[in-house]
Design an enzyme around this catalytic site. Structure first.
Site, short mmCIF file in Angstrom:
data_model
loop_
_atom_site.label_atom_id
_atom_site.label_comp_id
_atom_site.label_asym_id
_atom_site.label_seq_id
_atom_site.Cartn_x
_atom_site.Cartn_y
_atom_site.Cartn_z
CB THR A 41 0.62 0.27 -5.18
OG1 THR A 41 -0.77 0.17 -4.82
CG2 THR A 41 1.49 -0.03 -3.97
CB CYS A 76 -0.90 -0.02 1.23
SG CYS A 76 -1.91 1.47 1.38
N GLY A 77 0.91 1.96 -1.10
CA GLY A 77 1.82 3.11 -1.24
C GLY A 77 1.48 4.24 -0.29
CD GLU A 90 -7.12 1.46 -3.17
OE1 GLU A 90 -6.92 0.53 -2.36
OE2 GLU A 90 -6.77 2.63 -2.96
NE ARG A 91 -6.09 -7.01 -4.50
CZ ARG A 91 -4.99 -7.75 -4.38
NH1 ARG A 91 -4.91 -8.89 -5.04
NH2 ARG A 91 -3.97 -7.35 -3.66
#
Ligand SMILES: N[C@@H](CCC[C@H](N)C(=O)O)C(=O)O
Length: 288
Positions: free
Chosen positions: A228, A75-76, A217-218
């Site tokens: 990311t 997770c960025g 997002e997933r």
């Protein structure tokens, strides 16, 4: 039982952070706790939960759970928040460059400090993974997935797939306002060609150094930002000849800007902000 927490965000991508140096949580309860915390009506409300804990191989360890309870490997935006938290609360001593363990490997993060507060963070996100089977994505034997025809829900798109430790499917669009986020996002996320499911990104190229970006997002749906994902978008832009290697690329997300660079050595660098929203104590539903 009461759980001390900190709510933080990176460009509006917000998580409930729990300090595992001080609070031990039963492993089997983590997915349900992430769902409960993320509930905006009966919980706190967030895109998910992030644990900051001790590591054998780095200064601290990050674990990330999406708001559906699934655990992701990276997770960025979370990494920048973890670096800020670790610096300001002394978890990594006084280091301004620290290492963070994730489920996809260790990364290093440098905090930019003014008046004892972290104002921004640069993370070396490592090398993108481009091999189809490692994204993972099914399909032809083609080694990389670059500008590949992708039919879904009666639409024909073109996909470039990049893993930044977690899987991303990047689609270039002419106008970001027309990105079919809610229409195609959920279908792309769970498409059977992505066995681990996927984060779906729509990207408009403004210029070689500027991208507009939206994400589904997933495990969390639409969010304000995905670190990311922004890295994957910049890598995809380079792979498609729309941006250059070793150049700073400004990615405009719904929640603000990130600077991304894919350097000559193959490393992806991400720079952006991280903010604390509040500290609190959560009372789990079963204890109310
Ligand atoms: N928002 C994050 C990514 C969180 C995990 C993702 N939804 C997944 O399941 O892979 C980021 O900033 O990178």
């Amino acid at each position: 039982m009461k759980i001390p927490f900190t709510k933080m965000h990176g460009l509006g991508n917000n998580y409930i952070y729990i300090n595992e140096f001080e609070t031990a949580l039963p492993e089997e309860q983590l997915p349900a706790l992430a769902v409960e915390l993320a509930d905006q009506y009966r919980g706190i409300g967030s895109d998910g939960m992030i644990l900051i804990g001790p590591s054998d191989s780095a200064d601290v360890r990050m674990r990330i759970f999406n708001n559906d309870g699934s655990e992701a490997k990276n997770c960025g935006n979370g990494l920048r928040c973890v670096a800020k938290y670790a610096f300001e609360r002394g978890l990594a001593g006084e280091k301004t460059t620290m290492t963070i363990e994730t489920k996809s490997g260790n990364v290093s993060a440098e905090v930019h400090v003014k008046e004892n507060q972290v104002r921004g963070v640069t993370v070396n996100m490592g090398k993108p993974v481009l091999k189809r089977s490692l994204i993972p994505m099914t399909g032809s034997e083609q080694d990389q997935v670059v500008d590949e025809k992708f039919e879904i829900s009666g639409e024909t798109l073109r996909v470039t797939a990049v893993s930044m430790g977690n899987p991303h499917a990047v689609f270039f669009v002419n106008r970001i306002e027309e990105a079919p986020l809610t229409v195609l996002g959920p279908a792309i996320e769970k498409d059977r060609r992505f066995p681990d499911w996927v984060n779906a990104e729509f990207v408009e190229v403004v210029s070689k150094t500027e991208l507009n970006f939206r994400v589904w997002e997933r495990g969390s749906g639409i969010t304000q930002a995905c670190g990311t994902g922004a890295c994957a978008a910049a890598v995809a832009a380079v792979l498609n000849g729309r941006s250059d290697r070793n150049e700073d690329i400004t990615v405009h997300l719904a929640g603000g800007d990130l600077t991304i660079r894919w350097d000559e050595e193959g490393e992806v660098w991400m720079t952006g902000p991280a903010e604390v929203i509040c500290d609190g104590v959560y009372i789990p539903r079963e204890n109310r």
